[in-house]
Design an enzyme around this catalytic site. Structure first.
Site, PDB file in Angstrom:
ATOM      1  N   GLY A 217     -40.498  72.714  81.998  1.00 51.70           N
ATOM      2  CA  GLY A 217     -40.609  71.671  83.003  1.00 51.70           C
ATOM      3  C   GLY A 217     -41.467  72.095  84.181  1.00 51.70           C
ATOM      4  N   SER A 218     -41.102  71.638  85.349  1.00 52.98           N
ATOM      5  CA  SER A 218     -41.951  71.840  86.524  1.00 52.98           C
ATOM      6  C   SER A 218     -42.024  73.280  87.015  1.00 52.98           C
ATOM      7  CB  SER A 218     -41.493  70.929  87.665  1.00 52.98           C
ATOM      8  OG  SER A 218     -41.725  69.578  87.342  1.00 52.98           O
ATOM      9  N   THR A 219     -41.180  74.190  86.485  1.00 59.93           N
ATOM     10  CA  THR A 219     -41.362  75.599  86.850  1.00 59.93           C
ATOM     11  C   THR A 219     -42.728  76.084  86.387  1.00 59.93           C
ATOM     12  OG1 THR A 219     -40.312  76.408  84.809  1.00 59.93           O
ATOM     13  CG2 THR A 219     -38.887  76.070  86.734  1.00 59.93           C
ATOM     14  N   LYS A 221     -45.422  74.575  86.737  1.00 57.34           N
ATOM     15  CA  LYS A 221     -46.451  74.211  87.712  1.00 57.34           C
ATOM     16  C   LYS A 221     -46.910  75.428  88.507  1.00 57.34           C
ATOM     17  CE  LYS A 221     -44.860  69.424  88.107  1.00 57.34           C
ATOM     18  NZ  LYS A 221     -44.092  68.434  88.881  1.00 57.34           N
TER      19      LYS A 221
END
Length: 486
Positions: A217-219, A221
């Protein structure tokens, strides 16, 4: 000698030679392979009579030890902490073999490792069973307990690392199991426990910290942001496209933000603010600008694609290639979705490398191996660099950006008084109608103490409540406080 006798002698010679060859092949050529087989009961019977070395944690407490038993096996393997350390220690079972550290360091614990030959020479000459060495892990009991308590029985995992050395300070996987049942000398007890554990849909025998692959997920990013900064074309202040919805290439579908709004005035947002609020459309757009090759290269520098051994085996995290990252899938990969998969250990390694000014260290569970009698250190692994993930300047920019996430963004629940904390939240979708995974990865510093943590919670509840900042950040905070408080 008549012809029948000659023929008979030739047959007998051939049979003798075949028997000699097969015995030699089994006893010498394949000896190590056969002895190492987890289900080799004969080898395990022999080992049960030995004084198997203890598995210890930082401070010297035993989490696996052998005690005398009043049966034919002579010694009983016990695990005083039960399920707290089971995913790391593994089990030592007469019927089902070994796992975890019990398997990875079996030769050392059993006393049959080459490096123990001269120490056990007197035992060999007198016909006594060799004594195993003890293995001390890098795990810190207070940090491990804090991680276990904070996870509070929810499905998921927690990993804490020392960014400067790669030492694993805590490794928790939930649900866990009691390895004592698998080490029982009662075959019925062993079988019942084994059957129940393997039938459990929650897979308690799996170490989720190292053996499960999740969409990060957004980790992820953080990896995309690192690739942008390393390219030299972007700074923390660079303006990115951050509309409410991003039109995806080669499709009529769009990528949306969780909040259903644009990420900034005029559909523009800085790189730093995009990370702070976890803007999907900005990072999807950024992935298009950077391209799949740049993202794959950056991910590999953090450890994706590496076959790690700590010394227990670790599932390989990976960034997709080819058709799995073509067209709109590139945008999804830039926000840690699509075919991007990672272990919690790998996600912790991202934060650890950033906290360590850009240098990624190989994760390690072994503090030292000692002689069980004299306590003399036989082996003590040294910290090993995996490589430079990003430049020092990029790492420090990422540190500032991650600290903004905690001070004024999606990760405020990870704030710790008197400590510098940087983090990144993540909510990973993994199926229609299924609750997403709640992620948080972070680091904390206080004085000369430093720790990096990753938390994933599988049962994130409803989509609205599953954000990593709400569920996983408080867990990470508890673990970081325990590490900094020692």
């Amino acid at each position: 000698m008549n012809r029948p006798l000659r023929r008979l002698s030739l047959v007998m010679a051939f049979l003798f030679f075949a028997l000699f060859a097969s015995t030699t092949w089994i006893q010498f050529v394949r000896a190590d392979e056969l002895n190492a087989m987890p289900g080799n009961s004969r080898q395990l019977y022999a080992e049960f009579g030995r004084q198997r070395g203890a598995i210890l944690v930082d401070g010297g407490a035993a989490i696996a030890t052998s005690v005398p038993s009043e049966d034919q096996y002579e010694r009983q393997r016990t695990y005083p902490a039960g399920d707290l350390y089971a995913p790391v220690t593994g089990y030592y079972s007469l019927r089902y073999g070994t796992s975890g550290i019990e398997r990875a360091e079996n030769d050392v614990l059993a006393g049959s490792a080459d490096e123990l030959f001269y120490r056990n020479l007197s035992s060999i000459l007198t016909g006594e069973q060799p004594q195993g060495a003890s293995v001390t892990l890098t795990l810190r009991p207070k940090v491990q307990q804090a991680a276990w308590d904070a996870l509070d029985g929810r499905k998921g995992a927690v990993v804490a690392l020392d960014p400067a050395t790669g030492d694993v300070l805590a490794m928790v996987s939930s649900p866990s199991y009691d390895p004592n049942t698998l080490a029982s000398h009662d075959g019925d007890v062993e079988e019942q426990a084994w059957t129940a554990l393997n039938a459990d849909e929650d897979d308690p025998l799996v170490n989720r910290a190292t053996g499960s692959l999740y969409p990060p997920g957004s980790t992820f990013k953080l990896v995309t942001a690192a690739a942008a900064l390393e390219s030299g074309d972007y700074t923390a202040d660079s303006q990115l496209e951050g509309p409410q919805e991003l039109d995806l290439p080669q499709t009529d579908n769009t990528l949306k933000n969780d909040e259903g709004t644009a990420c900034g005035p005029g559909d523009k947002v800085s790189l730093a603010d995009a990370l702070k609020i976890s803007c999907n459309t900005a990072f999807g757009w950024l992935g298009e600008q950077l391209g799949a090759d740049a993202l794959e290269e950056q991910a590999s520098k953090f450890g994706f694609g590496e076959s790690l051994s700590i010394p227990t085996s670790v599932a390989t995290s990976s960034y997709p290639t080819g058709d799995d990252v073509a067209g709109p899938l590139l945008d999804y990969s830039a926000i840690g979705q699509g075919s991007v998969v990672s272990t919690p250990l790998q996600v912790a390694m991202i934060s650890a490398a950033i906290a360590n000014d850009g240098v990624a260290m190989e994760p390690n569970l072994i503090a030292n191996i000692r002689d069980s009698d004299t306590l003399e250190v036989i082996e003590e692994p040294s910290p090993t660099e995996l490589g430079r993930a990003v430049s020092t300047d990029t790492a420090r920019t990422l540190q500032q950006m991650m600290e903004l996430v905690v001070s004024d963004g999606t990760g405020t629940r990870a704030q710790i008084d008197g400590a510098t904390v940087g983090g990144k939240t993540g909510t990973a979708q993994h199926g229609v109608g299924l609750p997403p995974y709640a992620w948080f990865t972070s680091y904390a510093e206080r004085g000369d103490q430093q720790v990096a943590v990753a938390v994933v919670i599988e049962d994130g509840g409803s989509t609205e409540s599953a954000y990593g900042g709400r569920l996983s950040a408080p867990v990470a905070k508890t673990v970081m406080e325990a590490a900094l408080g020692e």
